[in-house]
Design a protein around this motif. Structure first.
Motif, PDB file in Angstrom:
ATOM      1  N   LEU A 270       8.060  13.380 -17.192  1.00 34.45           N
ATOM      2  CA  LEU A 270       8.736  14.643 -16.893  1.00 34.45           C
ATOM      3  C   LEU A 270       9.496  15.157 -18.121  1.00 34.45           C
ATOM      4  O   LEU A 270       9.514  16.373 -18.384  1.00 34.45           O
ATOM      5  N   GLN A 271      10.088  14.242 -18.883  1.00 31.36           N
ATOM      6  CA  GLN A 271      10.807  14.647 -20.091  1.00 31.36           C
ATOM      7  C   GLN A 271       9.852  15.287 -21.115  1.00 31.36           C
ATOM      8  O   GLN A 271      10.222  16.232 -21.809  1.00 31.36           O
ATOM      9  N   ILE A 272       8.628  14.775 -21.159  1.00 29.91           N
ATOM     10  CA  ILE A 272       7.629  15.353 -22.063  1.00 29.91           C
ATOM     11  C   ILE A 272       7.232  16.739 -21.585  1.00 29.91           C
ATOM     12  O   ILE A 272       7.110  17.681 -22.391  1.00 29.91           O
ATOM     13  N   GLN A 273       7.050  16.878 -20.298  1.00 29.57           N
ATOM     14  CA  GLN A 273       6.662  18.179 -19.746  1.00 29.57           C
ATOM     15  C   GLN A 273       7.696  19.261 -20.049  1.00 29.57           C
ATOM     16  O   GLN A 273       7.352  20.428 -20.236  1.00 29.57           O
ATOM     17  N   LYS A 274       8.969  18.863 -20.142  1.00 27.09           N
ATOM     18  CA  LYS A 274      10.040  19.824 -20.427  1.00 27.09           C
ATOM     19  C   LYS A 274       9.900  20.464 -21.801  1.00 27.09           C
ATOM     20  O   LYS A 274      10.405  21.564 -22.024  1.00 27.09           O
ATOM     21  N   ILE A 275       9.240  19.764 -22.717  1.00 24.70           N
ATOM     22  CA  ILE A 275       9.110  20.296 -24.073  1.00 24.70           C
ATOM     23  C   ILE A 275       7.658  20.637 -24.412  1.00 24.70           C
ATOM     24  O   ILE A 275       7.320  20.884 -25.560  1.00 24.70           O
ATOM     25  N   ASP A 276       6.822  20.674 -23.381  1.00 20.86           N
ATOM     26  CA  ASP A 276       5.417  21.023 -23.587  1.00 20.86           C
ATOM     27  C   ASP A 276       5.237  22.508 -23.299  1.00 20.86           C
ATOM     28  O   ASP A 276       5.108  22.929 -22.144  1.00 20.86           O
ATOM     29  N   VAL A 277       5.249  23.300 -24.350  1.00 19.98           N
ATOM     30  CA  VAL A 277       5.169  24.750 -24.207  1.00 19.98           C
ATOM     31  C   VAL A 277       3.787  25.173 -23.713  1.00 19.98           C
ATOM     32  O   VAL A 277       3.612  26.282 -23.202  1.00 19.98           O
ATOM     33  N   ARG A 278       2.806  24.318 -23.835  1.00 17.10           N
ATOM     34  CA  ARG A 278       1.462  24.645 -23.360  1.00 17.10           C
ATOM     35  C   ARG A 278       1.445  24.885 -21.859  1.00 17.10           C
ATOM     36  O   ARG A 278       0.559  25.568 -21.343  1.00 17.10           O
ATOM     37  N   ASN A 279       2.446  24.313 -21.157  1.00 18.68           N
ATOM     38  CA  ASN A 279       2.522  24.476 -19.709  1.00 18.68           C
ATOM     39  C   ASN A 279       3.363  25.682 -19.288  1.00 18.68           C
ATOM     40  O   ASN A 279       3.523  25.945 -18.107  1.00 18.68           O
ATOM     41  N   ALA A 280       3.899  26.384 -20.267  1.00 15.29           N
ATOM     42  CA  ALA A 280       4.803  27.496 -19.960  1.00 15.29           C
ATOM     43  C   ALA A 280       4.062  28.827 -19.933  1.00 15.29           C
ATOM     44  O   ALA A 280       3.042  29.004 -20.594  1.00 15.29           O
ATOM     45  N   ILE A 281       4.599  29.756 -19.158  1.00 15.52           N
ATOM     46  CA  ILE A 281       4.109  31.130 -19.128  1.00 15.52           C
ATOM     47  C   ILE A 281       5.072  31.976 -19.951  1.00 15.52           C
ATOM     48  O   ILE A 281       6.260  32.062 -19.644  1.00 15.52           O
ATOM     49  N   ILE A 282       4.564  32.594 -21.017  1.00 13.46           N
ATOM     50  CA  ILE A 282       5.415  33.320 -21.957  1.00 13.46           C
ATOM     51  C   ILE A 282       5.140  34.811 -21.853  1.00 13.46           C
ATOM     52  O   ILE A 282       3.989  35.249 -21.934  1.00 13.46           O
ATOM     53  N   SER A 283       6.215  35.569 -21.659  1.00 11.86           N
ATOM     54  CA  SER A 283       6.094  37.027 -21.572  1.00 11.86           C
ATOM     55  C   SER A 283       6.974  37.673 -22.628  1.00 11.86           C
ATOM     56  O   SER A 283       8.097  37.221 -22.874  1.00 11.86           O
ATOM     57  N   ARG A 284       6.462  38.712 -23.277  1.00  9.01           N
ATOM     58  CA  ARG A 284       7.235  39.454 -24.261  1.00  9.01           C
ATOM     59  C   ARG A 284       8.091  40.500 -23.547  1.00  9.01           C
ATOM     60  O   ARG A 284       7.590  41.287 -22.753  1.00  9.01           O
ATOM     61  N   ILE A 285       9.372  40.527 -23.875  1.00 12.73           N
ATOM     62  CA  ILE A 285      10.289  41.468 -23.244  1.00 12.73           C
ATOM     63  C   ILE A 285      10.323  42.788 -24.007  1.00 12.73           C
ATOM     64  O   ILE A 285      10.545  43.855 -23.430  1.00 12.73           O
ATOM     65  N   ASN A 286      10.101  42.738 -25.331  1.00 18.63           N
ATOM     66  CA  ASN A 286      10.064  43.977 -26.110  1.00 18.63           C
ATOM     67  C   ASN A 286       8.854  43.970 -27.027  1.00 18.63           C
ATOM     68  O   ASN A 286       8.044  43.040 -27.013  1.00 18.63           O
ATOM     69  N   ASN A 287       8.727  44.966 -27.840  1.00 21.08           N
ATOM     70  CA  ASN A 287       7.544  45.119 -28.695  1.00 21.08           C
ATOM     71  C   ASN A 287       7.675  44.420 -30.046  1.00 21.08           C
ATOM     72  O   ASN A 287       6.762  44.457 -30.856  1.00 21.08           O
ATOM     73  N   GLN A 288       8.830  43.797 -30.305  1.00 20.73           N
ATOM     74  CA  GLN A 288       9.062  43.191 -31.611  1.00 20.73           C
ATOM     75  C   GLN A 288       8.949  41.677 -31.587  1.00 20.73           C
ATOM     76  O   GLN A 288       9.189  41.015 -32.585  1.00 20.73           O
ATOM     77  N   ASP A 289       8.604  41.108 -30.457  1.00 19.75           N
ATOM     78  CA  ASP A 289       8.388  39.667 -30.301  1.00 19.75           C
ATOM     79  C   ASP A 289       9.648  38.827 -30.507  1.00 19.75           C
ATOM     80  O   ASP A 289       9.583  37.621 -30.647  1.00 19.75           O
ATOM     81  N   ASP A 290      10.850  39.471 -30.562  1.00 19.95           N
ATOM     82  CA  ASP A 290      12.057  38.694 -30.780  1.00 19.95           C
ATOM     83  C   ASP A 290      12.784  38.366 -29.476  1.00 19.95           C
ATOM     84  O   ASP A 290      13.757  37.627 -29.470  1.00 19.95           O
TER      85      ASP A 290
END
Length: 295
Positions: A270-290
């Protein structure tokens, strides 16, 4: 018995001989100048950094070796996996050594001061370098030398601090440290010590009153950028990595998954899963990727 000595040791006094040091190792414990009284360490790192750098590594290696030889029951081995070379190396350590130069009264003052001054000078040197390539070259020299020459995690904590402080400028700098599950757990304890609740603050004040020592501010000032867990650092830094660095980081995670199979080691997995970004859904909030949202 030794367990009681260890409890006393946690408050930083009477433990100099554990590390082969004289009683003078705590000479400046309540001095108003604090860490700045150790002028020798400041001097050698400022005026001859290479000699000072080599001396600090040699001095700490020797001190930790003495401690390990005398009190093996209080020392663990932490294995770090280098994904580029596919090599492993072990380092001596415990919570006291991992928090060297960050918390008070966990080690002899001299050892804490050395690590703190070492970290601060490295950060200052890096901040003074305006040439981007020279900046990276110097930072990588520091990291490579510490990984290859040190025998303890007190020196590895330097890599963590530099990586956290320069997370954007040096993406992935300290990610090799994530390859040790024991170090991940130890670092959670570090974070708790650096963020005490009101009960811990009151307990500290009472202890200092009992032994007759003024409860001053922290001897070691830690930048807020460095007060986070190794897991938080790893997750946040992923978004600054280039494609090759992301692949290397994923290889570190796969290495951990191969050791901590979910059915056998559910907590560690579970600790590994917490830092595995491959399992995350990433959404951009603005157009500048910041600004992004991670689910």
């Amino acid at each position: 018995n030794l367990k009681n000595i260890k409890q006393f040791h946690r408050y930083g006094y009477g433990n100099e001989n554990y590390f082969g040091l004289s009683n003078n190792a705590n000479f400046s414990s309540v001095d108003e100048l604090g860490v700045y009284k150790n002028t020798f360490i400041w001097y050698i790192l400022k005026y001859d950094f290479k000699k000072g750098f080599d001396w600090v590594i040699s001095f700490l290696n020797h001190s930790v070796s003495v401690f390990n030889n005398n009190y093996k029951e209080y020392v663990e081995k932490f294995i770090i996996y280098n994904v580029k070379d596919e090599t492993k190396k072990s380092y001596f350590g415990n919570l006291d050594l991992w928090t060297a130069g960050e918390t008070d009264n966990n080690l002899p003052i001299l050892l804490n001061d050395v690590i703190y001054i070492f970290k601060l000078n490295i950060i200052r040197y890096l901040e003074s370098i305006t040439d981007r390539e020279l900046f990276k070259k110097f930072a990588n020299y520091i990291k490579k030398s510490i990984y290859e020459s040190s025998n303890n995690i007190a020196l590895l904590s330097v890599i963590e601090i530099v990586g956290m402080y320069f997370m954007k400028e040096l993406p992935g700098y300290a990610l090799d440290l994530v390859s040790s599950m024991n170090l991940i757990y130890l670092d959670i304890n570090r974070y708790v010590l650096l963020n005490p609740d009101s009960q811990m603050i009151d307990l500290r004040r009472q202890i200092f009153q009992i032994v007759g020592i003024p409860d001053n501010d922290r001897r070691y000032q830690i930048d807020n950028k460095c007060i986070k867990t190794l897991q938080t650092y790893a997750f946040e830094s992923y978004f600054y990595l280039n494609q090759q660095q992301q692949e290397e980081y994923n290889s570190v995670l796969d290495y951990l998954y191969s050791i901590y199979v979910e059915d056998t080691y559910p907590k560690e997995n579970l600790q590994i899963q917490k830092i595995d970004v491959r399992n995350a859904i990433i959404s951009r909030i603005n157009n500048q990727d910041d600004v992004i949202m991670v689910e």
